[in-house]
Design an enzyme around this catalytic site. Structure first.
Site, short mmCIF file in Angstrom:
data_model
loop_
_atom_site.label_atom_id
_atom_site.label_comp_id
_atom_site.label_asym_id
_atom_site.label_seq_id
_atom_site.Cartn_x
_atom_site.Cartn_y
_atom_site.Cartn_z
N TYR A 143 37.95 48.59 53.14
CA TYR A 143 37.91 47.12 52.99
C TYR A 143 36.58 46.61 52.84
O TYR A 143 36.37 45.60 51.98
CB TYR A 143 38.59 46.43 54.02
CG TYR A 143 38.84 44.69 53.70
CD1 TYR A 143 39.40 44.25 52.74
CD2 TYR A 143 38.16 44.01 54.53
CE1 TYR A 143 39.65 42.73 52.58
CE2 TYR A 143 38.18 42.52 54.46
CZ TYR A 143 38.81 42.35 53.18
OH TYR A 143 39.04 40.76 53.30
N ARG A 150 33.25 43.37 45.49
CA ARG A 150 33.67 41.62 44.78
C ARG A 150 32.48 40.88 44.95
O ARG A 150 32.20 39.93 44.15
CB ARG A 150 34.92 41.19 45.93
CG ARG A 150 35.30 39.83 45.67
CD ARG A 150 36.42 39.40 46.36
NE ARG A 150 36.40 39.62 47.63
CZ ARG A 150 37.37 39.32 48.44
NH1 ARG A 150 38.48 39.02 48.07
NH2 ARG A 150 37.19 39.39 49.82
N TYR A 203 31.03 34.86 57.98
CA TYR A 203 31.32 35.83 59.03
C TYR A 203 29.85 36.55 59.36
O TYR A 203 29.14 37.01 58.51
CB TYR A 203 32.24 36.87 58.48
CG TYR A 203 33.73 36.30 58.67
CD1 TYR A 203 34.07 35.22 59.25
CD2 TYR A 203 34.90 37.54 58.39
CE1 TYR A 203 35.37 34.75 59.44
CE2 TYR A 203 35.88 36.88 58.57
CZ TYR A 203 36.57 35.55 59.15
OH TYR A 203 37.76 35.56 59.20
N ARG A 216 41.00 29.11 53.39
CA ARG A 216 42.30 29.45 54.14
C ARG A 216 43.51 28.81 53.49
O ARG A 216 44.44 29.46 53.72
CB ARG A 216 42.00 28.60 55.51
CG ARG A 216 40.68 29.13 56.48
CD ARG A 216 40.87 30.68 56.53
NE ARG A 216 39.69 31.10 57.08
CZ ARG A 216 39.22 32.43 57.59
NH1 ARG A 216 40.18 33.11 57.78
NH2 ARG A 216 37.98 32.68 58.04
N GLU A 326 49.79 39.86 59.88
CA GLU A 326 49.37 38.79 58.94
C GLU A 326 50.58 38.18 58.37
O GLU A 326 51.17 38.73 57.92
CB GLU A 326 48.10 39.27 58.12
CG GLU A 326 46.93 38.61 57.96
CD GLU A 326 45.64 39.28 57.40
OE1 GLU A 326 44.48 38.91 57.77
OE2 GLU A 326 46.01 39.99 56.48
#
Length: 332
Positions: A143, A150, A203, A216, A326
């Site tokens: 990930y 990306r 983050y 979000r 999730e």
């Protein structure tokens, strides 16, 4: 964008059951099940299958609809269909020991296509990542490897991370990386944050060399025909996973986070009128890491979500190893 044009929406159908003959509103098909397929364009409809669960009775097809598509095609591996206002696309990169370069190419192609077709505003993305928690050939978590790629594509295209929309980054049991995306020509698109959770692209470095980039939630389309797309949401507060080892607790926190994002106070903070509760959230996909946790998660969802909501429960890995569940959804 015309103020009267509703944003795309999806329905969950039993796999193999949708009769598409004569339905001129179908924009794309994503099959969720126990295997994967390449991206294809069939009768003008982009489609693929992603390996997001481990039992055939949990399989379903996500059927996306919009005003009649006016054009479809394939471009550099992307199958797409569009209306005057909206674009739906699917692209996949094969299994690999390293994903950064492939992910950078994948998102570069998405940015180039959305701009060339005149739909430059990404409105929602889904990233299904095979072996998401495994180490790549260099020892970096897959990930995190994907996030590096990306981010390189954003750098190359000059895309502000703050402009990236609602997203899902979730595990798959095979098939490399599949990206599904919605984009808009322009007009009403608002990215929404959660005051209880740190903005993803802020983050700290402990989560990888390059942070994830997503809002979000994203509000798309006019007030009377808009959709509020809710990102995959987990048991995180600030930037830290909470209720470690407690799937019920993590599910409760995830639903609390969704309620906070869609509530009137938070939407007003982002200039969006109205407000919603969990009872308004529909077409939810609930991703569960361990098979033995299914019943506990079902009980929490049954207690807190509408009894008429369409909910798909899927057995797959999640972007952080300490996350057990999730949840994503949509408000119309």
């Amino acid at each position: 964008m015309s103020a009267l044009v509703a944003a795309p929406f999806c329905r969950f159908e039993k796999t193999g059951s949708p009769d598409l003959d004569g339905d001129e509103t179908v924009l794309g098909l994503i099959e969720h099940g126990t295997g994967h397929t390449d991206v294809s364009l069939v009768d003008g409809v982009p489609r693929t299958a992603v390996h997001t669960t481990t039992r055939d009775d949990e399989a379903f097809t996500e059927v996306w609809h919009a005003r009649r598509p006016v054009e479809s095609g394939t471009d550099d591996g992307i199958a797409w269909a569009r209306t005057d206002e909206y674009l739906f696309g699917v692209v996949r990169t094969a299994e690999s020991g390293r994903y950064a370069d492939a992910a950078a190419s994948l998102y570069t192609r998405i940015f180039e296509l959305t701009r060339s077709l005149g739909h430059p505003l990404l409105a929602r993305t889904w990233n299904y990542v095979s072996g998401i928690n495994r180490a790549n050939a260099d020892g970096l978590e897959v990930y995190q490897d994907f996030c590096v790629g990306r981010a390189r594509a954003l750098d190359k295209a000059g895309v502000d991370p703050a402009s990236m929309p609602a997203a899902t980054g979730i595990g798959a049991h095979g098939g490399g990386i599949t990206c599904v995306f919605l984009a808009a020509r322009g007009g009403d698109r608002v990215n929404i944050e959660n005051p209880g959770v740190l903005t993803a692209h802020h983050y700290p470095a402990e989560y990888g060399p390059r942070p994830p980039v997503f809002a979000r939630a994203t509000q798309l389309g006019p007030p009377d025909g808009g959709r509020l797309f809710i990102s995959a949401t987990a048991g995180i507060l600030g930037h830290e996973t909470v209720r470690l080892g407690d799937v019920t607790g993590q599910c409760e926190v995830a639903l609390d986070n969704i309620a906070r994002v869609v509530g009137a106070e938070n939407l007003r903070r982002h200039g969006v009128a109205g407000g919603h509760t969990l009872a308004d959230v529909d077409h939810l996909k609930v991703y569960i890491r361990h098979r033995e946790h299914f019943e506990a998660v079902r009980r929490v969802c049954a207690a807190r979500l509408s009894n008429t909501a369409n909910i798909a429960f899927l057995h797959t890995d999640i972007a952080r190893e300490n996350l057990l569940v999730e949840i994503e959804g949509m408000v119309s």
